[in-house]
Design a protein around this motif. Sequence first.
Motif, PDB file in Angstrom:
ATOM      1  N   LEU A 156      26.241  41.153  36.927  1.00  0.00           N
ATOM      2  CA  LEU A 156      27.411  41.454  35.780  1.00  0.00           C
ATOM      3  C   LEU A 156      28.767  41.254  36.368  1.00  0.00           C
ATOM      4  N   GLU A 157      29.505  41.018  35.471  1.00  0.00           N
ATOM      5  CA  GLU A 157      31.021  41.022  35.747  1.00  0.00           C
ATOM      6  C   GLU A 157      31.666  42.178  35.287  1.00  0.00           C
ATOM      7  N   LYS A 158      32.722  42.487  35.946  1.00  0.00           N
ATOM      8  CA  LYS A 158      33.383  43.528  35.476  1.00  0.00           C
ATOM      9  C   LYS A 158      33.890  43.477  33.952  1.00  0.00           C
ATOM     10  N   GLY A 159      33.748  44.468  33.428  1.00  0.00           N
ATOM     11  CA  GLY A 159      33.992  44.867  31.996  1.00  0.00           C
ATOM     12  C   GLY A 159      33.003  44.260  30.944  1.00  0.00           C
ATOM     13  N   GLU A 160      32.057  43.768  31.569  1.00  0.00           N
ATOM     14  CA  GLU A 160      30.934  42.953  30.650  1.00  0.00           C
ATOM     15  C   GLU A 160      29.803  44.281  29.957  1.00  0.00           C
ATOM     16  N   PHE A 161      29.638  43.798  28.724  1.00  0.00           N
ATOM     17  CA  PHE A 161      28.801  44.904  27.894  1.00  0.00           C
ATOM     18  C   PHE A 161      27.465  44.254  27.875  1.00  0.00           C
ATOM     19  N   CYS A 162      26.301  44.770  28.311  1.00  0.00           N
ATOM     20  CA  CYS A 162      24.912  44.015  28.229  1.00  0.00           C
ATOM     21  C   CYS A 162      24.030  44.897  27.541  1.00  0.00           C
ATOM     22  N   ALA A 163      23.264  44.374  26.923  1.00  0.00           N
ATOM     23  CA  ALA A 163      22.135  44.923  26.389  1.00  0.00           C
ATOM     24  C   ALA A 163      20.598  44.588  27.223  1.00  0.00           C
ATOM     25  N   VAL A 164      19.892  45.400  27.247  1.00  0.00           N
ATOM     26  CA  VAL A 164      18.507  44.991  27.732  1.00  0.00           C
ATOM     27  C   VAL A 164      17.412  45.332  26.599  1.00  0.00           C
ATOM     28  N   VAL A 165      16.602  44.143  26.259  1.00  0.00           N
ATOM     29  CA  VAL A 165      15.830  44.581  25.143  1.00  0.00           C
ATOM     30  C   VAL A 165      14.261  44.222  25.816  1.00  0.00           C
ATOM     31  N   GLY A 166      13.335  44.849  25.122  1.00  0.00           N
ATOM     32  CA  GLY A 166      12.082  44.458  25.365  1.00  0.00           C
ATOM     33  C   GLY A 166      10.990  45.422  24.911  1.00  0.00           C
ATOM     34  N   GLU A 167       9.910  45.130  24.840  1.00  0.00           N
ATOM     35  CA  GLU A 167       8.683  46.204  24.393  1.00  0.00           C
ATOM     36  C   GLU A 167       8.558  47.338  25.204  1.00  0.00           C
ATOM     37  N   SER A 168       7.943  48.687  24.765  1.00  0.00           N
ATOM     38  CA  SER A 168       7.615  49.578  25.411  1.00  0.00           C
ATOM     39  C   SER A 168       6.784  49.244  26.756  1.00  0.00           C
ATOM     40  N   GLY A 169       7.045  49.690  27.656  1.00  0.00           N
ATOM     41  CA  GLY A 169       6.086  49.473  29.110  1.00  0.00           C
ATOM     42  C   GLY A 169       6.612  48.030  29.753  1.00  0.00           C
ATOM     43  N   SER A 170       7.820  47.302  29.210  1.00  0.00           N
ATOM     44  CA  SER A 170       7.821  46.002  29.699  1.00  0.00           C
ATOM     45  C   SER A 170       8.530  46.171  31.081  1.00  0.00           C
ATOM     46  N   GLY A 171       9.147  47.314  31.409  1.00  0.00           N
ATOM     47  CA  GLY A 171       9.830  47.314  32.610  1.00  0.00           C
ATOM     48  C   GLY A 171      11.352  47.624  32.422  1.00  0.00           C
ATOM     49  N   LYS A 172      11.864  47.828  31.192  1.00  0.00           N
ATOM     50  CA  LYS A 172      13.277  48.110  31.122  1.00  0.00           C
ATOM     51  C   LYS A 172      13.726  49.315  31.720  1.00  0.00           C
ATOM     52  N   SER A 173      13.349  50.256  31.679  1.00  0.00           N
ATOM     53  CA  SER A 173      13.633  51.601  32.139  1.00  0.00           C
ATOM     54  C   SER A 173      13.649  51.674  33.851  1.00  0.00           C
ATOM     55  N   THR A 174      12.418  51.010  34.184  1.00  0.00           N
ATOM     56  CA  THR A 174      12.348  50.693  35.650  1.00  0.00           C
ATOM     57  C   THR A 174      13.653  50.045  36.341  1.00  0.00           C
ATOM     58  N   LEU A 175      13.854  48.887  35.386  1.00  0.00           N
ATOM     59  CA  LEU A 175      15.010  48.301  35.879  1.00  0.00           C
ATOM     60  C   LEU A 175      16.331  48.977  36.070  1.00  0.00           C
ATOM     61  N   LEU A 176      16.509  49.710  34.964  1.00  0.00           N
ATOM     62  CA  LEU A 176      17.561  50.615  35.106  1.00  0.00           C
ATOM     63  C   LEU A 176      17.664  51.719  36.079  1.00  0.00           C
ATOM     64  N   ASN A 177      16.383  52.239  36.255  1.00  0.00           N
ATOM     65  CA  ASN A 177      16.176  53.220  37.318  1.00  0.00           C
ATOM     66  C   ASN A 177      16.384  52.848  38.739  1.00  0.00           C
TER      67      ASN A 177
ATOM     68  N   ILE B  27      20.018  49.843  27.532  1.00  0.00           N
ATOM     69  CA  ILE B  27      18.849  49.668  26.970  1.00  0.00           C
ATOM     70  C   ILE B  27      18.696  49.890  25.749  1.00  0.00           C
ATOM     71  N   THR B  28      18.090  49.209  24.874  1.00  0.00           N
ATOM     72  CA  THR B  28      17.917  49.714  23.253  1.00  0.00           C
ATOM     73  C   THR B  28      16.664  48.913  22.835  1.00  0.00           C
ATOM     74  N   HIS B  29      16.270  49.776  21.831  1.00  0.00           N
ATOM     75  CA  HIS B  29      15.382  48.898  20.794  1.00  0.00           C
ATOM     76  C   HIS B  29      15.976  48.658  19.690  1.00  0.00           C
ATOM     77  N   ASN B  30      17.106  48.992  19.464  1.00  0.00           N
ATOM     78  CA  ASN B  30      17.873  48.599  18.272  1.00  0.00           C
ATOM     79  C   ASN B  30      18.560  47.218  18.113  1.00  0.00           C
ATOM     80  N   ASN B  31      18.195  46.353  17.525  1.00  0.00           N
ATOM     81  CA  ASN B  31      18.558  44.940  17.411  1.00  0.00           C
ATOM     82  C   ASN B  31      19.975  44.865  16.991  1.00  0.00           C
ATOM     83  N   GLY B  32      20.284  45.631  15.872  1.00  0.00           N
ATOM     84  CA  GLY B  32      21.730  45.896  15.424  1.00  0.00           C
ATOM     85  C   GLY B  32      22.730  46.070  16.576  1.00  0.00           C
ATOM     86  N   LEU B  33      22.136  47.177  17.287  1.00  0.00           N
ATOM     87  CA  LEU B  33      23.029  47.351  18.283  1.00  0.00           C
ATOM     88  C   LEU B  33      23.116  46.177  19.418  1.00  0.00           C
TER      89      LEU B  33
END
Lengths: 826, 237
Positions: free
Chosen positions: B30-51, B198-204
């Motif tokens: 990721l570059e400086k100032g980038e705003f990225c979202a991580v999406v995926g189903e429950s248990g897919s590994g999103k939170s593990t990645l963030l942790n 991380i978000t579940h909200n597509n709009g976000l």
Amino acid sequence: MKTMKHYLALVPILAKTHKKQNRMSVICIFLAVFLVTAIFGMADMFIRSQVLKAKMDYGNWHVQLKYISEEDAHLISTRPEVKNLACYGTFNYRLDMGYTLGDRDVLICGSDENYATEIEIDMISEGSFPQSETEALVGENARSALGLSIGDTISVNAPDGTTHQYAISGFSKNSAMITKKDVYYIFLNTEGFRAIFPNPAGNDPASYNSIFMVQFHEYTNMRKAIAEIKESFSLSDGQVGENTMLLGLYGQSGSDFMMMIYGAALLLSMLVLLAGILMIASSLNSNVAGRTNDFGMLRCIGATPKQIIRLVHREAFFLCRRAIPLSILCASLLLWLLCALLRTLSPQYFGGMPVFGISIPSIIAGILIGMATVFLAARSPARKAARVSPLTAVTGRASELAPVRKAANTSFMKIDTALGIHHAKASRKNFLLVTGSFALSIILFLSFSVTIDFMKQAITPLSPWTPDLSVISTEYACDIDNEIFRSLQENQAVERIYGRMVAYNLPISIERKEAKKKETGNKEIESINTENKDAENNRTESNETSKHMTCDLISYEETQFSWAKKYLVEGSIDDVMKKPNTGCIVFAPSYEQNTAIQLGDTVTLHTNEKEAEIEITAIVSKCPFAASVGSAIIICSEETFRALTGEERYTIIDMQLTKNASEQDVTAIRDIIGTTYAFSDKRLDNDNVLGTYYSYSLFLYGFLLLIALITIFNIINCTGMSVSARMKQYGALRAIGLSHKQLSKMIVAQTCTYALTGSIIGAIIGIILNRIVFERLVAFRWGIAWEAPIAELAMILGVVAFSIILAIRAPLHKIHEMSIVDTIHA
Amino acid sequence: MEILKVQNLYKTYGTGDTKVDALRNVSFSLEKGEFCAVVGESGSGKSTLLNCIGALDSPSAGQITIAGQDLFKMKEEERTIFRRRNIGFVFQSFHLIAELNVEQNICFPLLLDYQKPDTNAVSEILDVLGLRERRHHLPNQLSGGQQQRVALGRALITRPKLILADEPTGNLDSKNSQDVLELLIKASRHYQQTILMITHNNGLATSADRIFRVNDGIVTDLGGKFESISLCAGKGE
């Protein structure tokens, strides 16, 4: 899986899922019940051991009645509460009436048969009580010395030249007084006793120096019975003597001192109960409070508040089901261990202690305290759980810790410390309960520590120099044959032998190097001297160079000097041992003359033929013997003694025997000594002192050790619980950037807040109670001034500090090992 | 300028039959100032990645570099200090400190560094977050939206290079969700901070510059927002 038939069947399931939290509560209940059961059980066993000993030492009687008629005695014996009444008399007790058996004085006792069989414990070692006027029980020492057996005839010589002959019906155990004074004694029946009694004034029992010993049934109200007997027979206080020790142990004494002891015991029991209650309450409070969310969920599903309360209660009792039996078992094991120790240490007195004794009162107290406290302690969290609204439970907000009313103060302290302190104070109730239980541990320790002072006053333990046997010059002169000393020295049964030469009441004059009173700089002496100071100063001014008085000059050899070193106040014992014409003064504040001799003084001894000088090079605070009235004690080496007095022989020879020494060995020693010198057998006396000392120390130090251990476990458990309760929060803090070191500081600050507050409260109340208990147990009887228990306080605070270190290590290590994610989800 | 670099990241839980590969060979930067979202189903590994990126959990293999520094070559204490100075966290359940008021909560990472908070900086953040009036309130006196704004302020106070947000709007209503998101974007632009959310909200998710999709531990870079919407829609999210 088993089907649930009732909603309360959830309890064991919940217990399984909350194993970790429950384990801590179970430990708390276990510790509290263990504390109560063990201390009460120890007290119970202690009383039982003392009852055993009191019965052996003083006899199993409760009151003795003097100056009453045979008729009154008979009437009293028919009262329902009286189990035994026996007539008992003695003469030649002071050994000054001239009655002898063989070559020694004989003490003559007479009683009814039930005195020997019911009131005295194990008095008859062989044979039976005299059935006729011409039969007698004889002491064991006479049996071995005179080679007697049952059926033999003995002759008691009266001072008027007549001889009384008795057939031996049996033998009776030796008493400490008999062996110490090295005399014989015979026991007759009442008729026989009255027949030999010299010149009775009348026909009543008092004329035969006889009294009546009364033994009540154990569970009667003895105080009431005594009062009724006094009233019915118009007896004065002087006519009724109580066995204070035994009555006291039964809780039936009317003596002021025993009342003081009962008061102190009641106070200590209350403290133990309170400590138990607080420990359980604090654990259950945090356990149930930490799980309010679960109960909220149950409310959500449809449980009524009443059902929640029942569930919480049932859960609490579920914990008791495991904790209480376990703690009672452990307390009983501890008691069995202590009783086994007591039996091994002093089989003579405590051989009768049960191997697997059960203390019913302590078990009942333990169960009651456990169950009642759990029930009461669970009430408030149960109500709290019932009040949780279903909505908050669903949103998960109920699981948050106690609501905070005030923000932490972060301006004066570092954030980690400030938060730690704030965590400790977050829940006022929890703070009170935890600090309360810490404080009570300290209060218990400080209050119970007085019992050690009590023991030290009540029992003088055996000193290293206490002899088993002694040979004493009958003339109190230096005349014991040195050959005897050498023979005894070679005897296998003698482990240690040491003699003393004594010159009593030697006139002395004191030469002081400096006319003015020397500043010794020794505070101990200065303080003891205060009262004599004025008198002494006057003397110093009026007679600057010499004073006249008397002294007992005593010689020591190496062993005795080594014991004396422990009591050295000033100077050097080595100088006294090695330098000729030097001596050591024994400081005795009661003899004004004695205080006149000081370190550096030269004392001139005026013996019959010559004058000799001795320089005082040491002062000791204590020695094993008292000085002659008005005399000082000066101790010197044997060489100096011989040089000064010209005497070569000992006045007293003391012996300590090997552990395996038998009666035959003692007889052999007696034979070596012969009859020229006095012989004293102090073994029974020593056993008596040792037995009392062992039983007291074992239980009293046991109490203190137990309290200290409970303090350690309680602090570890409380800390563990408060850390587990905040685990999630710690995880979040770690995620934000709290380092491990900072987390440690936070937990240390939290635990220290509990400990410090608990210690301050505990120390203040503990010292006050220490004083109250001291005044009841010690000052009342022995008039000793109370001193703040600084050493005891330091000791228990040390235990608290040590416990904190132990308590913090484990949870910190655990958190360190866990990842932050796991901590958040813990 | 590259702020975050993840290389060949693996995270495995358990062994044998219970073995679960939570992350498999993940690499991205990721570059400086980038705003990225991580999406995926429950248990897919999103939170593990963030942790793992936030050094809350350690990976089984691979490398994570933040501002050129390898996170897992540091010692625990060093890593903690690095984290509190360079990574800001926003959690779904806020994780505010109940004993501290709004201002203290925001300053908390600075206090942990034993620094004296700059009053101007704190006031500025309070103004930006609209919490000036509530600066002395305790968390239990705030609404969910306000609490999350405090959490956001706490993440921003050290001006970290990277902000990690784990479903920051998960516990909020749509109005508060929108507010929080706007604040995140505003901060990212204003302070030039990189945000991984991380978000579940597509709009976000559509507001993000880049979107990553996590599926069975494998991370796919979906690129810009317009593509991601179509792909997400195709997956029925």
